[in-house]
Design an enzyme around this catalytic site. Structure first.
Site, PDB file in Angstrom:
ATOM      1  N   SER A 185      -3.030  19.183  15.491  1.00 30.70           N
ATOM      2  CA  SER A 185      -3.048  20.561  15.053  1.00 30.70           C
ATOM      3  C   SER A 185      -3.372  20.610  13.549  1.00 30.70           C
ATOM      4  CB  SER A 185      -1.705  21.207  15.390  1.00 30.70           C
ATOM      5  OG  SER A 185      -1.811  22.586  15.320  1.00 30.70           O
ATOM      6  N   ASP A 441      -6.422  24.781  25.368  1.00 30.31           N
ATOM      7  CA  ASP A 441      -5.878  25.084  24.053  1.00 30.31           C
ATOM      8  C   ASP A 441      -6.779  26.046  23.273  1.00 30.31           C
ATOM      9  OD1 ASP A 441      -4.715  25.091  21.579  1.00 30.31           O
ATOM     10  OD2 ASP A 441      -5.356  23.064  21.039  1.00 30.31           O
ATOM     11  N   HIS A 466      -2.429  22.176  23.828  1.00 29.30           N
ATOM     12  CA  HIS A 466      -2.437  21.784  22.425  1.00 29.30           C
ATOM     13  C   HIS A 466      -1.895  20.371  22.202  1.00 29.30           C
ATOM     14  CE1 HIS A 466      -3.072  23.341  18.449  1.00 29.30           C
ATOM     15  NE2 HIS A 466      -1.821  23.167  18.077  1.00 29.30           N
TER      16      HIS A 466
END
Ligand SMILES: *[C@@H]1O[C@H](CO)[C@@H](O)[C@H](O)[C@H]1NC(C)=O
Ligand SMILES: *[C@@H]1O[C@H](CO)[C@@H](O)[C@H](O)[C@H]1NC(C)=O
Ligand SMILES: *[C@@H]1O[C@H](CO)[C@@H](O)[C@H](O)[C@H]1NC(C)=O
Ligand SMILES: *[C@@H]1O[C@H](CO)[C@@H](O)[C@H](O)[C@H]1NC(C)=O
Ligand SMILES: *[C@@H]1O[C@H](CO)[C@@H](O)[C@H](O)[C@H]1NC(C)=O
Ligand SMILES: CC(=O)N[C@H]1CO[C@H](CO)[C@@H](O)[C@@H]1O
Length: 507
Positions: A185, A441, A466
């Site tokens: 991320s 995601d 994710h």
């Protein structure tokens, strides 16, 4: 209507310090908190190694790496590291640097998950570094507006350079000892950027679900949410997405007519939603349930795409169905009513009291970072396929920046543009970087999705959410996730072999 069968369940224990959307309202943060807890528990259960091999260290960092003359008292902070040497083959093994993003670092980050599994097979030393201004790596006055100017990705990368020096000295490592960095991320983006800006310090990087392109108006996020709700591989279908869209169309119409009493009852609001900002919070909270479930699909029992679509198919009234989904969410979160006041968002963002023991994300800090570097505002503009309320527009999202940090929308646009100039957006021209993305995601829209060159590889994982690839492997993992991890491991092993060869050649 029958519920779609669930094709697979992913039991995930990821390290990803996943990003947060829905900056207004508190629902998304609640989901995030629960996901963090569940991930921490899953990591604990999958720990491959002996206890006691993790040490917590603090190193002194300058608050401002780029103004080293201002060294008077108080201009430093302590950065937290967790070091795990249980797999380390002294002097020979590589160093794996796990970079933490916008939340407190857990010692488990140095113990389990994909990097730890790879460290075990490659004899690596694991160093996990907390991000400045999050978790325990912050001064008492760190959340004050005047202090936040020292919170930036550039400063965080410079911290990592110091971490490199510190660990090299502590473990007697030579300058060209091979290091590989990992992140997911926001920290996946940091991982790529560390390799790009400091190529002499790491030989390669894994950037999982990394939104390397900064973007002020990130409408595409909700397009992927819509597509994921329609995706049969995760139990979605077109009708499900249409039902949700219809429910929000009705909500917007009722709010426009001033008919909020009905909504307050249906959706169990603690207080009336008459003020425009409370209405924004109300629709944001509702959207967050769906967005959070898609982003973290399969991480919360009862709250997954398959489950949502089951609830949205119960009756022919979309509004009632969405209300049932809200009730289900409240049940899981143990809420008796929903606080839809804007004041509740303000309470979360305005708080400047530092709690170094707190787990989970740093809300005020992360919003500051979006205002000053990345944007990433997930809007629901008219020209998109967004299933949510049209009240969630760009001005509603950038309002927090002006209210709390005195940063105007014009400033944000300039800052975002600089970030892309500085790092290269989704064409960074680095090398030896793996960009992995999951199809479900929503963040993959800002990632690198195709190979940029032989040494900048994209790994795309159909059906995962994710940062799933950073998690511990599990017998229930879908085949494509296992294959992606294997591909990533092969690439990293190749880099290390090459680095070793170069070392031998240079002797
Ligand atoms: C590093 O080298 C010093 C001096 O040679 C030695 O005392 C120390 O034990 C070494 N440390 C490690 C971690 O190998
Ligand atoms: C509010 O909406 C409900 C349901 O659509 C309707 O029955 C009711 O008459 C409306 N009330 C007002 C004041 O518009
Ligand atoms: C809700 O309450 C139950 C029972 O007290 C507890 O086990 C659970 O962890 C709570 N859930 C959340 C999200 O706080
Ligand atoms: C909702 O949150 C606001 C701000 O934190 C608080 O003042 C208010 O009392 C809360 N309402 C309820 C019903 O808990
Ligand atoms: C502010 O944050 C501190 C530390 O987390 C917490 O103890 C306190 O209750 C918070 N204050 C408000 C008003 O939420
Ligand atoms: C959604 C999407 O565009 N995913 C891409 C991720 O990366 C792979 C390359 O490995 C592409 O094939 C996918 O299209």
């Amino acid at each position: 209507m029958k519920r779609m069968p669930l094709l697979f369940t992913v039991v995930i224990a990821t390290l990803c310090s996943s990003l947060c959307e829905g900056i207004i309202g508190s629902h998304f943060w609640k989901i995030r908190q629960l996901v963090d807890e569940r991930r921490a528990n899953a990591l604990m259960q999958s720990l491959p190694g002996k206890p006691g091999s993790i040490s917590e260290l603090f190193i002194t960092q300058p608050l401002d790496h780029f103004d080293r003359l201002s060294q008077e008292a108080g201009k430093t902070f302590q950065q937290r590291l967790f070091v795990n040497d249980q797999f380390y083959e002294a002097q020979k093994g590589p160093v794996f640097l796990y970079i933490q993003g916008e939340g407190a670092l857990s010692p488990n980050a140095a113990k389990a998950g994909f990097p730890a599994e790879l460290a075990k097979s490659l004899g690596a030393l694991i160093v996990a570094a907390e991000h400045r201004f999050y978790g325990a790596s912050i001064n008492d006055d760190g959340l004050k507006l005047d202090s936040l100017r020292h919170l930036s990705s550039q400063q965080a990368l410079a911290d990592l350079a110091e971490v490199h020096t510190f660990i090299s000295q502590k473990f007697n490592l030579s300058r060209d000892h091979p290091w590989v960095c990992f992140g997911g991320s926001y920290s996946g983006a940091l991982s790529a950027w560390f390799r790009i800006k400091y190529p002499h310090l790491v030989i390669g990087a894994l950037a999982s679900s990394a939104p390397v392109r900064a973007l002020e108006n990130f409408e595409g996020y909700n397009d992927v949410v819509a597509a994921s709700l329609e995706s049969s591989i995760v139990g979605g279908n077109e009708e499900c997405m249409t039902q949700i869209q219809q429910a929000f169309i009705q909500i917007d119409a009722l709010l426009k007519l001033g008919n909020h009493t009905l909504l307050e009852g249906y959706f169990k609001s603690c207080e009336p939603v008459t003020d425009p900002l409370d209405r924004l919070t109300f629709v944001s909270n509702l959207a967050s349930i769906v967005q959070g479930v898609v982003q973290y699909n399969n991480e919360i029992p009862g709250l997954d795409i398959d489950g949502i679509c089951g609830i949205m198919a119960v009756s022919s009234d979309p509004l009632r169905n969405l209300a049932a989904l809200n009730t289900e969410f409240m049940k899981i979160m143990n809420m008796s009513c929903v606080n839809n006041t804007y004041a509740e968002s303000v309470r979360m963002v305005a708080n400047t009291t530092v709690d170094r023991k707190a787990q989970g994300p740093g809300i005020r800090q992360w919003i500051w970072q979006t205002c000053t570097q990345f944007g990433y505002y997930q809007t629901c503009d008219d020209n998109t396929n967004c299933p949510f309320s049209r009240l969630i527009d760009l001005p509603s999202q950038t309002k927090l920046c002006s209210d709390f940090f005195n940063i105007t929308p014009q400033d944000i646009a300039k800052f975002v543009s600089f970030t892309n100039d500085y790092y290269g957006g989704d064409r960074p021209h680095g090398n030896k970087i793996i960009f992995s993305n999951g199809s479900i995601d929503p963040w993959h829209k800002l990632g690198v999705l195709t190979d940029l060159s032989d040494t900048e590889k994209a790994v795309f994982i159909v059906g995962t959410a994710h940062c799933n690839d950073l998690g511990s492997s599990n017998s229930k993992d879908p085949q494509q996730l296992t294959a992606a991890r294997k591909k990533i491991a092969t690439i990293i092993t190749g880099w290390l072999k090459e680095a070793q060869q170069n070392q031998i050649n240079s002797l």
